[in-house]
Motif scaffolding. Structure first.
Motif, short mmCIF file in Angstrom:
data_model
loop_
_atom_site.label_atom_id
_atom_site.label_comp_id
_atom_site.label_asym_id
_atom_site.label_seq_id
_atom_site.Cartn_x
_atom_site.Cartn_y
_atom_site.Cartn_z
N ALA A 77 65.13 78.85 -74.75
CA ALA A 77 63.83 78.73 -75.41
C ALA A 77 63.12 77.52 -74.80
O ALA A 77 63.52 76.37 -75.05
N ILE A 78 62.11 77.76 -73.97
CA ILE A 78 61.35 76.68 -73.34
C ILE A 78 60.25 76.27 -74.29
O ILE A 78 59.25 76.98 -74.45
N PRO A 137 56.55 75.04 -67.59
CA PRO A 137 57.73 75.89 -67.84
C PRO A 137 58.45 76.31 -66.57
O PRO A 137 59.67 76.44 -66.56
N GLU A 138 57.69 76.56 -65.49
CA GLU A 138 58.31 77.01 -64.24
C GLU A 138 59.23 75.94 -63.66
O GLU A 138 60.30 76.24 -63.12
N GLN A 139 58.82 74.68 -63.78
CA GLN A 139 59.67 73.60 -63.30
C GLN A 139 60.97 73.53 -64.11
O GLN A 139 62.05 73.33 -63.54
N ALA A 140 60.87 73.73 -65.42
CA ALA A 140 62.07 73.72 -66.27
C ALA A 140 63.01 74.87 -65.88
O ALA A 140 64.24 74.70 -65.85
N LYS A 141 62.44 76.05 -65.57
CA LYS A 141 63.26 77.19 -65.15
C LYS A 141 63.98 76.90 -63.84
O LYS A 141 65.16 77.25 -63.67
N VAL A 167 62.44 82.52 -73.07
CA VAL A 167 61.23 82.75 -73.85
C VAL A 167 60.46 81.44 -73.92
O VAL A 167 61.01 80.41 -74.30
N GLU A 168 59.17 81.50 -73.55
CA GLU A 168 58.30 80.32 -73.61
C GLU A 168 57.68 80.27 -75.01
O GLU A 168 56.95 81.19 -75.40
N ALA A 217 62.55 71.30 -73.35
CA ALA A 217 61.14 70.92 -73.45
C ALA A 217 60.46 71.16 -72.10
O ALA A 217 60.97 70.73 -71.05
N ALA A 218 59.31 71.85 -72.14
CA ALA A 218 58.60 72.16 -70.90
C ALA A 218 58.04 70.92 -70.23
O ALA A 218 57.80 70.92 -69.01
#
Length: 735
Positions: A300-301, A311-315, A335-336, A274-275
């Protein structure tokens, strides 16, 4: 027969039977004297030949003269031996003498109480009774090692006879009758197959919502509590008719075993993150399972449509856990997406297809079937069923399958829409009906040629499991026997330094201690009969219960299984004063009636964490309350005196209150020289001549106690209150 004739006969026999090598210097008369010397019953050769014996010079054995027939010639000593020395047969102790008609027990020199009872075909209580009669022993456990003297006495007392087990002398290993996987086939016959993709991740990160969009259904809405509690298998067709088999695994912490199983039967893992939440506990666990299985990851974000999504923080968090994404120069695709709105779902599908093409997934569609059990349950209309994924071969109706110790003749095949299908090629998820018993989730399924072969495989596996268990028991028995021998040796060494009186006193003390141990413990316990809808759910609940390690209350699972709660489950719970826990299953009407009649509690649940919470409450109720003492007041005796009430004299303590207050109806104790001499209640509390309910600090009063004890100057009287505080169990599961 005259001596001359005898000598001539023996000389001829010596040559024909090779009983003695003839010599030119040895006459027939001397030979006869040499053979017969020392073997006649009486002296000389006047007696019949039946009283004589001869000595074979080859084998050095004696033969009666009567064994050498006058009518037969050219007999070797081996032939004579076969006529005189018959093979001894093992005598059956149950057919003669004192053992006639009695049961024969195969024994060893050292056996446990339990193994001896099994060998005798009796209950353990019978062995205990026999030990008390024969050996004056009071208490033995089922795994206690018995020496041979005790074993012999027990069998004799039980009116049986014993024989020793024959040890296997053959060193040749038993031929395996187990079913195994087929060897790899020729690559030329392999055909492309759809990829098997497992969706993993933390709870509530949108895994099932993603599958809902792919299948155009609403699975999440039908899940109890909004969380997935089963492992599901679905076949999804994309826009280009490319088929993909998806496995949806639970994200809840309790379903760790299901996630591990999903990772080991898959080709690709889709890790949903989860983003707005990032990497969580079950996300890290899913990464570990994928690495252990050696399968590629696609990230899969999800929930990128939320305003707080990052999303960048999750990556970056994934990078910190060893996931090298393509954005950072790695090989893992990311993939977002938004599973709720369908954003970039097509791109995710293309990523899966591309990864599958790189892997060149192929399978053999011919020959015997090989598959894996994903989930199993008891269906009310179909009976025992198992959800499987075919790895090799093509599954059809009538196939004979073996999984662990369960067998199946395939009666029907169902797809994810509960529609019957004719066959299932590799990578196809299918529900199989026709099982004799429910196979365990995660078992390997192998097809065999016939039902006879299936029974042979199952019998071999059961026998092999029994032999392995016996080997483990033998190691434990040997270890315990050594420990008991060591303890016995040390005890004898100590006893050698004691007098017989001291030894008798020690034995009496040990028997008293054993008598106390035999009394039923008052330690609280909670016994459970667990029934679930599928094997995986039962497995997850048992794993959650395995985290319980508190010694406040014992938690035991009496019986667990899959299917409807029956009368037998209620009876088991009633026998052990337990409860029945039903997870996503119905309770039969007869079981419900029986439970109401017997007073057995049946807990019905559909969400696992609520089940655990209710178990905690049940454990709390089983715990006895803790007594808490609160001191209300303290007084000192200044002058004791006696008054007359009718014909009875009553002792009264004249006191001054030093602390708090004294209240009638509460508990009191009298302390003298730091020792409690009385504990109980007072019958009267007076201030001057008035009866009062309480006396406060610095006030004087008179007290008379229920047991009419006599106080002395300086005694301390303490008034206290006892309150019962309910205990709470200490059980933390981490979710």
């Amino acid at each position: 027969m005259s001596s001359c004739k005898l000598s001539s006969y023996l000389y001829k026999q010596s040559i024909q039977c090779r009983l003695y090598r003839p010599s030119s210097s040895l006459s027939a008369a001397k030979l006869a004297r040499k053979w017969t010397q020392g073997y006649l019953v009486h002296s000389k050769y006047t007696h019949t030949h039946r009283h004589m014996s001869v000595l074979c010079q080859n084998c050095q054995k004696k033969y009666a003269f009567s064994d050498i027939s006058l009518n037969l010639t050219r007999r070797s000593c081996k032939t004579l031996a076969s006529t005189t020395k018959k093979k001894k047969k093992k005598l059956d102790p149950s057919k003669f003498g004192e053992g006639k008609g009695k049961k024969i027990v195969d024994v060893e020199k050292a056996m446990t109480v339990s193994s001896l009872a099994d060998a005798m075909g009796v209950k353990r209580d019978h062995v205990y009774d026999a030990m008390e009669v024969t050996s004056n022993l009071n208490r033995f456990k089922p795994d206690t090692i018995l020496d041979f003297d005790v074993i012999r006495d027990i069998i004799k007392k039980s009116n049986m006879v014993y024989t020793f087990k024959r040890e296997e002398t053959s060193q040749v290993e038993k031929k395996s009758l187990d079913a195994v996987r087929r060897p790899p086939c020729d690559p030329a016959v392999l055909k492309p197959r759809p990829p098997v993709v497992t969706i993993m991740g933390h709870v509530d990160h949108g895994k099932t919502t993603l599958l809902d969009y792919l299948r155009k259904t609403s699975v999440a809405a039908g899940e109890a509590g909004g969380i997935t509690q089963h492992i599901g298998a679905f076949s999804v067709s994309l826009k280009d008719n490319q088929k993909i088999t998806f496995l949806d695994t639970p994200g809840h912490a309790a379903f760790s075993a299901m996630r591990s199983r999903g990772a080991h039967v898959t080709d690709i893992v889709i890790l949903v993150v989860a983003a707005d939440d990032g990497v969580m506990e079950q996300t890290r666990e899913s990464i570990k399972f994928a690495e252990q299985a050696g399968v590629p990851l696609i990230v899969a974000i999800n929930k990128c449509d939320k305003p707080v999504a990052d999303p960048e923080q999750a990556k970056r968090e994934l990078l910190g856990h060893g996931i090298q994404l393509e954005d950072f120069g790695g090989e893992v695709q990311a993939v977002e997406i938004s599973a709720l709105k369908g954003t970039n779902i097509d791109i995710l599908g293309e990523s899966i297809v591309a990864q599958a093409e790189v892997m060149e997934l192929k399978a053999d569609v011919t020959g015997l079937v090989e598959a894996n059990v994903i989930e199993s349950k008891v269906d009310r209309g179909k009976g025992p069923v198992a959800t499987i994924i075919v790895e090799r071969g093509t599954l059809k109706k009538g196939c004979i399958l073996v999984a662990g110790k369960s067998m199946c003749r395939v009666r029907n095949l169902y797809n994810e829409h509960n529609q019957q299908i004719g066959e299932a090629p590799p990578s196809t998820p299918v529900e199989v009906a026709g099982w004799k018993e429910i196979p365990a989730a995660g078992e390997l399924i192998l097809e065999v040629e016939s039902e006879k072969r299936a029974r042979e495989v199952i019998d071999w596996r059961m026998q092999h499991e029994k032999e392995e268990r016996l080997k483990q028991d033998a190691v434990v028995i040997e270890k315990k026997a050594q420990e008991q021998h060591k303890a016995h040796t040390e005890k004898r060494k100590v006893n050698s330094l004691l007098t017989w009186k001291e030894i008798r006193m020690r034995k009496a003390a040990e028997q008293m201690k054993l008598g106390k141990e035999n009394v039923k413990s008052d330690h609280p316990e909670l016994n459970i009969v667990l029934k679930g809808d599928v094997d995986g759910s039962v497995e997850a609940i048992l794993d959650a219960m395995a985290t319980y390690d508190s010694d406040q209350c014992t938690l035991d699972v009496l019986h667990c299984g899959v299917g409807v709660v029956s009368d037998k489950d209620v009876e088991i719970a009633n026998t052990f004063d337990g409860i029945v826990v039903a997870f996503n299953v119905v309770v039969s009407s007869s079981a419900e009636t029986l439970a109401n009649k017997l007073g057995v509690t049946i807990q019905k649940h559909s969400i696992i964490y609520k089940l655990i919470d209710d178990l905690k409450e049940e454990l709390n109720e089983r715990l006895p309350p803790v007594e808490e003492v609160s001191v209300l007041g303290e007084a000192t005796v200044l002058q004791p005196f006696t008054i007359s009430v009718g014909k009875r004299k009553v002792h009264v303590a004249g006191c001054r209150v030093n602390k708090g207050s004294l209240k009638i109806g509460q508990q009191f104790k009298v302390v003298r020289n730091q020792e409690t001499v009385y504990e109980g209640q007072v019958t009267s509390l007076k201030h001057h001549k008035d009866d009062v309910k309480s006396v406060k600090k610095d006030m004087e009063c008179g007290l008379s106690f229920k047991e009419n004890i006599e106080c002395v100057n300086g005694d301390v009287i303490i008034c206290y209150e006892v309150s019962h505080i309910p205990q709470k169990i200490n059980w933390e599961l981490g979710f």
